[in-house]
Design an enzyme around this catalytic site. Structure first.
Site, PDB file in Angstrom:
ATOM      1  N   ASP A  26       0.887  -1.172   0.038  1.00  0.00           N
ATOM      2  CA  ASP A  26      -0.055   0.059  -0.039  1.00  0.00           C
ATOM      3  C   ASP A  26       1.057   1.298   0.028  1.00  0.00           C
ATOM      4  OD1 ASP A  26      -2.505   1.378   0.220  1.00  0.00           O
ATOM      5  OD2 ASP A  26      -2.322   1.697   2.324  1.00  0.00           O
ATOM      6  N   CYS A 251      -3.568   6.295  -1.952  1.00  0.00           N
ATOM      7  CA  CYS A 251      -4.475   5.690  -2.746  1.00  0.00           C
ATOM      8  C   CYS A 251      -4.397   6.110  -4.052  1.00  0.00           C
ATOM      9  CB  CYS A 251      -5.871   5.533  -2.158  1.00  0.00           C
ATOM     10  SG  CYS A 251      -7.118   4.615  -3.101  1.00  0.00           S
ATOM     11  N   ASN A 260      -0.124   7.048   4.560  1.00  0.00           N
ATOM     12  CA  ASN A 260      -0.981   6.204   5.865  1.00  0.00           C
ATOM     13  C   ASN A 260      -0.458   6.668   7.053  1.00  0.00           C
ATOM     14  OD1 ASN A 260      -2.095   3.681   4.453  1.00  0.00           O
ATOM     15  ND2 ASN A 260      -0.186   3.722   3.226  1.00  0.00           N
TER      16      ASN A 260
END
Length: 309
Positions: A26, A251, A260
């Protein structure tokens, strides 16, 4: 440097939590710099050496959508799994599951959405169709003895639809768990959650029958609320937290999402509360400084910045 554990309001806190390090997947998927596969393998090894027992390694998404992770198969072949460590891999569909199984993957993740708009933009299908697509993936994975992590995005807000009703979160979350997911990560994809909303969602899910021990939280720090939200979840009994080394990530399908929650920032908070993680803060700081050098930019983590100074 250690300023010791401090009790928080006299309230009982979980004595130990598990951090799912999402930096290799991610985190890196939203970086403009594409790292060589050898650097990614070293990154994963450094995270394990720091004490992580869950490292989300890569994704089987088509390279056209996430070119930063186009080397997924090469990376998985390079990694020598350490005993007791889980290396989840994101799979979008049965084709991705086949690739993962062929490579000996033992933990997978599927990625769903609470909102229709994001589901269509990210998965090219609505919420119901997405769940239908996940059903055989989860069933086959469980039959093969794999752990299945379910990601639920846009839990607190959506850039196109606005605030997300808690009832919608409960509806999709319970359906994902009914598919057979072994845990569910609640994603604040664009970082709009606040402590009150976190309490509301967690309490509603528990009231619906989803065990708090099956839930993880995944916060982005767009409005500087990630640490407050993590503490709120901790006080509600959550023991699984998704973080990214150095605060990497965002994202690629939601432009307003920022990084994050940094692993180091959460470690500083948890260790100060006397909550065990098994992860060495100093090794994580060293890893994030090294990775920032590879990416050619400084780490956004305040803790990394403080230690580096």
């Amino acid at each position: 440097m250690d300023f010791g554990a401090t009790p928080f309001d006299g309230l009982p806190l979980p004595p130990r939590v598990t951090i799912c390090e999402v930096g290799p997947r991610d985190g890196l998927q939203n970086e403009s710099t594409v790292l060589p596969v050898e650097v990614k393998a070293e990154f994963v090894d450094r995270l394990v050496d720091a004490g992580h027992t869950v490292v989300e390694t890569t994704s089987m998404v088509h390279p056209r959508w996430v070119p930063q992770l186009a080397d997924a198969e090469d990376l998985l072949r390079m990694i020598v799994p350490a005993p007791g460590v889980r290396y989840p891999v994101l799979v979008p569909n049965e084709r991705g599951l086949d690739r993962a199984l062929d490579l000996g993957v033992r933990d997978i993740a599927v990625f769903g959405s609470v909102t229709e708009t994001f589901a269509k933009r990210n998965l090219n299908r609505g919420v119901d169709e997405s769940l239908e697509m996940f059903a055989p993936v989860v069933a086959r994975a469980r039959d093969a003895g794999l752990g299945v992590r379910g990601y639920l995005s846009m839990v607190f807000g959506d850039p196109w639809e606005g605030p997300v009703p808690t009832r919608d979160v409960v509806s999709v979350a319970t359906r994902m768990m009914a598919l057979g997911c072994t845990e569910l990560s609640l994603g604040d994809t664009i970082g709009v959650a606040t402590p009150g909303r976190v309490e509301d969602v967690l309490d509603a899910l528990v009231a619906s029958g989803v065990g708090i021990d099956a839930l993880a939280v995944h916060f982005h720090d767009t409005y500087g609320q990630a640490l407050s939200n993590a503490l709120t979840a901790l006080r509600r009994g959550v023991t699984r937290f998704d973080t990214s080394a150095g605060g990497l990530g965002g994202c690629p399908f939601a432009g307003s999402a920022t990084g994050n929650l940094a692993t180091e920032d959460l470690l500083w908070q948890l260790h100060g509360l006397g909550v065990e993680t098994g992860v060495d803060l100093h090794r994580m700081v060293d890893t994030s400084i090294w990775l920032a050098g590879c990416l050619g930019r400084p780490s956004p983590s305040r803790t990394v910045t403080a230690f580096a100074g």
